[in-house]
Design an enzyme around this catalytic site. Structure first.
Site, PDB file in Angstrom:
ATOM      1  N   ASP A  13      41.606  77.192  72.174  1.00  0.00           N
ATOM      2  CA  ASP A  13      42.158  77.803  70.646  1.00  0.00           C
ATOM      3  C   ASP A  13      43.567  77.414  70.591  1.00  0.00           C
ATOM      4  O   ASP A  13      44.765  78.085  70.633  1.00  0.00           O
ATOM      5  CB  ASP A  13      41.913  79.042  70.747  1.00  0.00           C
ATOM      6  CG  ASP A  13      40.656  80.043  71.054  1.00  0.00           C
ATOM      7  OD1 ASP A  13      39.248  78.977  70.037  1.00  0.00           O
ATOM      8  OD2 ASP A  13      40.581  81.082  71.590  1.00  0.00           O
ATOM      9  N   LYS A  16      43.675  72.178  68.659  1.00  0.00           N
ATOM     10  CA  LYS A  16      43.150  71.194  69.074  1.00  0.00           C
ATOM     11  C   LYS A  16      42.219  70.747  68.035  1.00  0.00           C
ATOM     12  O   LYS A  16      42.398  69.168  67.449  1.00  0.00           O
ATOM     13  CB  LYS A  16      41.737  70.978  70.115  1.00  0.00           C
ATOM     14  CG  LYS A  16      42.421  70.897  71.812  1.00  0.00           C
ATOM     15  CD  LYS A  16      41.070  71.425  72.770  1.00  0.00           C
ATOM     16  CE  LYS A  16      40.240  72.369  72.835  1.00  0.00           C
ATOM     17  NZ  LYS A  16      40.682  73.846  73.221  1.00  0.00           N
ATOM     18  N   HIS A  41      35.717  74.663  65.291  1.00  0.00           N
ATOM     19  CA  HIS A  41      37.066  74.812  64.613  1.00  0.00           C
ATOM     20  C   HIS A  41      36.917  73.716  62.960  1.00  0.00           C
ATOM     21  O   HIS A  41      35.634  73.409  62.657  1.00  0.00           O
ATOM     22  CB  HIS A  41      38.261  73.434  65.329  1.00  0.00           C
ATOM     23  CG  HIS A  41      37.408  72.193  66.001  1.00  0.00           C
ATOM     24  ND1 HIS A  41      37.670  71.435  66.454  1.00  0.00           N
ATOM     25  CD2 HIS A  41      36.725  70.665  65.326  1.00  0.00           C
ATOM     26  CE1 HIS A  41      37.053  70.361  66.487  1.00  0.00           C
ATOM     27  NE2 HIS A  41      36.593  70.307  66.368  1.00  0.00           N
ATOM     28  N   GLN A 224      37.131  73.973  75.100  1.00  0.00           N
ATOM     29  CA  GLN A 224      38.177  75.177  75.381  1.00  0.00           C
ATOM     30  C   GLN A 224      39.195  74.220  75.856  1.00  0.00           C
ATOM     31  O   GLN A 224      39.476  74.238  75.225  1.00  0.00           O
ATOM     32  CB  GLN A 224      37.071  75.439  76.439  1.00  0.00           C
ATOM     33  CG  GLN A 224      35.471  75.932  76.154  1.00  0.00           C
ATOM     34  CD  GLN A 224      34.505  75.385  75.452  1.00  0.00           C
ATOM     35  OE1 GLN A 224      33.881  74.537  76.403  1.00  0.00           O
ATOM     36  NE2 GLN A 224      33.484  75.855  74.239  1.00  0.00           N
TER      37      GLN A 224
HETATM   38  P1  IMP Z   1      30.763  80.955  77.053  1.00  0.00           P
HETATM   39  O1  IMP Z   1      31.225  79.420  77.008  1.00  0.00           O
HETATM   40  O2  IMP Z   1      30.048  81.461  75.865  1.00  0.00           O
HETATM   41  O3  IMP Z   1      29.623  80.912  78.663  1.00  0.00           O
HETATM   42  O4  IMP Z   1      32.160  81.975  77.431  1.00  0.00           O
HETATM   43  C1  IMP Z   1      32.724  82.001  78.478  1.00  0.00           C
HETATM   44  C2  IMP Z   1      34.110  81.825  77.902  1.00  0.00           C
HETATM   45  O5  IMP Z   1      34.844  80.950  77.994  1.00  0.00           O
HETATM   46  C3  IMP Z   1      34.803  83.468  77.124  1.00  0.00           C
HETATM   47  O6  IMP Z   1      35.290  83.892  78.310  1.00  0.00           O
HETATM   48  C4  IMP Z   1      34.774  82.824  75.520  1.00  0.00           C
HETATM   49  O7  IMP Z   1      35.640  83.705  75.234  1.00  0.00           O
HETATM   50  C5  IMP Z   1      35.654  81.654  76.642  1.00  0.00           C
HETATM   51  N1  IMP Z   1      34.909  80.344  75.747  1.00  0.00           N
HETATM   52  C6  IMP Z   1      34.292  79.801  75.203  1.00  0.00           C
HETATM   53  N2  IMP Z   1      34.527  79.107  74.681  1.00  0.00           N
HETATM   54  C7  IMP Z   1      36.116  79.341  73.882  1.00  0.00           C
HETATM   55  C8  IMP Z   1      36.319  78.390  72.652  1.00  0.00           C
HETATM   56  O8  IMP Z   1      36.028  77.316  72.581  1.00  0.00           O
HETATM   57  N3  IMP Z   1      37.659  79.023  72.756  1.00  0.00           N
HETATM   58  C9  IMP Z   1      38.187  79.715  73.553  1.00  0.00           C
HETATM   59  N4  IMP Z   1      37.293  80.480  74.947  1.00  0.00           N
HETATM   60  C10 IMP Z   1      36.097  80.026  74.965  1.00  0.00           C
END
Ligand code: IMP
Length: 430
Positions: A13, A16, A41, A224
């Protein structure tokens, strides 16, 4: 020609979307190399706002090739619905401008179910995932029981793959008190979606290598942020893929020698969604103010983001692990009006000073920030397009960040508008 990797250098966040959009206008090929539809996004082009979470940003521009690499986990139903939504907004998406790696593993409904079931187990600390099945899909990839895009093309292979996956998943589901998977329904759903996905399947590694030889500009769009990296992030509170820049090579099949510039996207303060350590977090009025001014709510889940001061220790670390050539500093305007600002320059742990975040989770949780204070500025920096438009205190803040993270600013973004950008170094310059 230069090829550029964009990585988030904090917890995601960082803004990007705007930068990738800005760069994609000048790229020929835009490739995603990790993550899945957990990313998100909004691109604003003219009057239209496009919401993307799986498709690369280049898809909304004509004359570009968009690529989903093998490092991505692909939910085929989500893919089709995202394509349909964009088509409804007038975006042309065809097998000529969208290529999907044949060796990309699929996210199945059972992965999302497992993700959410685990997160709701009261006895285990939550990760705070997006609930989209990302982790379980990567587990199946590494466990050699994933169904990959190419498997959709052959019914006998598909059945074999499904059976292999279900031996594992049904046992797991029994243990979690869930019903076994309906094999026939899953196969039927996969056969139905296959016809919509297979036209885009391609040997992405080959196309990218040919593009490179033809002198095309390739932009790798990271999702991410590096602190969510499975190896170098705040484990276990991370996502399940490598997020750091090296993933651009393994997640697409283009060698590391094709990367010319790594652009780290860095927010002028820090945010995080989900659980996990966050040494410079602010649970006070300043944190509240950052969240409100920065509109810090997740694009995918709508969750409120945790906010804190700029943490130079973390960004220095992520710039190192990703080999960042220069950063794009975003959302500086959110800091307008603060009388004083703080920057985290180190940690204290058990009476010792540290200049990096230790790897052990209990130590990470116990690190307390050491701050340096700087004067804020009362003027607005929103919309600044040159250094001359910035107050002296804001320039000082940016220069101090560069010094502390040991990496120069290549771009400074001063509003969500594409042209509100100060360009110092062009990442695509030869
Ligand atoms: P997952 O990717 O859904 O397994 O989530 C794992 C961790 O990554 C969690 O803390 C989510 O909030 C974080 N996360 C996953 N994708 C994003 C993103 O695009 N932006 C910010 N945090 C993310």
């Amino acid at each position: 020609m230069a090829n550029v990797v964009v990585v988030g250098a904090q917890w995601g966040d960082e803004g990007k979307g705007k930068i990738v959009d800005w760069l994609s206008e000048r790229a020929d090929v835009i490739a995603r190399c990790q993550g899945g539809h957990n990313a998100g996004h909004t691109l604003v082009i003219g009057e239209k706002a496009f919401k993307l979470s799986l498709l690369p940003a280049g898809i909304v521009r004509g004359g570009k090739i968009s690529v989903i690499g093998n490092g991505v986990v692909l939910d085929p139903w989500h893919l089709v619905s995202e394509i349909e939504k964009l088509r409804g907004q007038g975006v042309e998406i065809t097998p000529e401008n969208l290529l999907i790696a044949e060796n990309a593993p699929l996210i199945l409904p059972l992965h999302g179910e497992l993700d959410r079931a685990r997160e709701s187990q009261a006895s285990v600390a939550k990760i705070g995932t997006t609930g989209r099945g990302i982790g379980p899909a990567y587990e199946d990839k590494v466990g050699r029981r994933a169904i990959r895009v190419a498997d959709l093309a052959d019914d006998a292979t598909l059945e074999l793959r499904v059976d292999r996956a279900l031996v594992h998943h049904d046992a797991l589901r029994r243990g979690l008190g869930m019903e076994p998977v309906d094999r026939d329904a899953l196969l039927a759903a996969l056969r139905e979606i296959a016809v919509q996905v297979l036209p885009y399947a391609a040997p992405v590694w080959k196309v990218l290598n040919e593009s490179r030889r033809a002198g095309k500009r390739i932009l790798f769009e990271g999702a991410q942020g590096a602190l969510l990296d499975i190896d170098f992030g705040t484990y276990p509170y991370v996502t399940s893929s490598n997020v750091i820049a090296g993933q651009a090579a393994t997640g697409t099949g283009l060698g590391p020698n094709s990367i010319d510039f790594v652009l780290g996207i860095v927010k002028a303060y820090t945010t995080r969604v989900g659980e996990g350590p966050f040494p410079a977090e602010l649970n006070d009025d300043d944190g509240q103010r950052l969240g409100e001014r920065g509109h810090e709510f997740g694009t995918v889940t709508g969750r409120k983001r945790r906010c804190g001061w700029f943490d130079a220790v973390l960004v220095r670390q992520t710039c190192a692990t990703s080999g960042v050539s220069g950063i794009a500093l975003t959302k500086l305007d959110v800091l307008d009006g603060f009388k004083t600002l703080k920057i985290c320059t180190g940690y204290e742990l058990d009476g010792q000073k540290l200049d990096y975040l230790p790897i052990a989770a209990d130590q990470q949780a116990r690190c307390t920030p050491v701050y340096e204070e700087m004067d804020g500025w009362s003027e607005s920096t929103a919309g600044a397009r040159s250094w001359n438009d910035l107050p002296a205190a804001a320039i000082k803040y940016v220069r101090r960040i560069e010094e502390l993270i040991q990496c120069p600013v290549a771009l400074l973004s001063t509003s969500p508008e594409r042209d509100d950008t100060i360009l110092v170094t062009d990442p695509f310059a030869d």
